[in-house]
Design a protein around this motif. Structure first.
Motif, PDB file in Angstrom:
ATOM      1  N   VAL A  74       0.844  -1.192   0.000  1.00 47.11           N
ATOM      2  CA  VAL A  74       0.000   0.000   0.000  1.00 47.11           C
ATOM      3  C   VAL A  74       0.876   1.238   0.000  1.00 47.11           C
ATOM      4  O   VAL A  74       1.867   1.301   0.725  1.00 47.11           O
ATOM      5  N   ALA A  94      -5.077   4.841   1.716  1.00 50.93           N
ATOM      6  CA  ALA A  94      -4.459   4.313   0.504  1.00 50.93           C
ATOM      7  C   ALA A  94      -4.679   5.223  -0.696  1.00 50.93           C
ATOM      8  O   ALA A  94      -5.773   5.746  -0.907  1.00 50.93           O
ATOM      9  N   VAL A  97      -2.841   0.492  -4.257  1.00 55.19           N
ATOM     10  CA  VAL A  97      -2.766  -0.832  -3.634  1.00 55.19           C
ATOM     11  C   VAL A  97      -2.353  -1.835  -4.697  1.00 55.19           C
ATOM     12  O   VAL A  97      -2.895  -1.838  -5.802  1.00 55.19           O
TER      13      VAL A  97
END
Length: 101
Positions: A74, A94, A97
């Motif tokens: 992440v 995030a 990802v």
């Protein structure tokens, strides 16, 4: 502007999905990281757990794969979040990802 960027890889231990009252899709996972790093010339074990929040439609495609046991990397920014009982914790929001398994 100051720098706030974190990249962390690890294994998902918990995951949940929900929509906010505004209709925004959110996926929240607990990420467990284990590694070894050198510090002051000595090898040390590194361990942490951090909550990761993925918000918005751009994560809809990957969100269904984010279950316990899956390894991910992440990249995002950290922010302070205060729980209902008043405890503070850092949360990783995030921006990217990547599935590792």
């Amino acid at each position: 502007m100051t720098t706030n960027n974190l990249v962390l890889a690890g294994t998902i231990t918990r995951s949940r999905q929900f929509d906010s009252p505004a209709g925004i899709a959110h996926t929240v996972v607990m990420l467990e990281h284990k590694s070894q790093r050198y510090e002051a010339g000595m090898l040390r074990n590194v361990y942490c757990q951090i909550q990761v929040v993925l918000s918005g439609e751009r994560f809809n495609g990957v969100a269904k794969n984010l279950t316990a046991g899956v390894e991910i990397q992440v990249e995002g920014f950290i922010n302070l979040q205060q729980s209902r009982n008043g405890q503070n914790r850092l949360v990783l929001h995030a921006e990217n990802v990547e599935l590792k398994t």
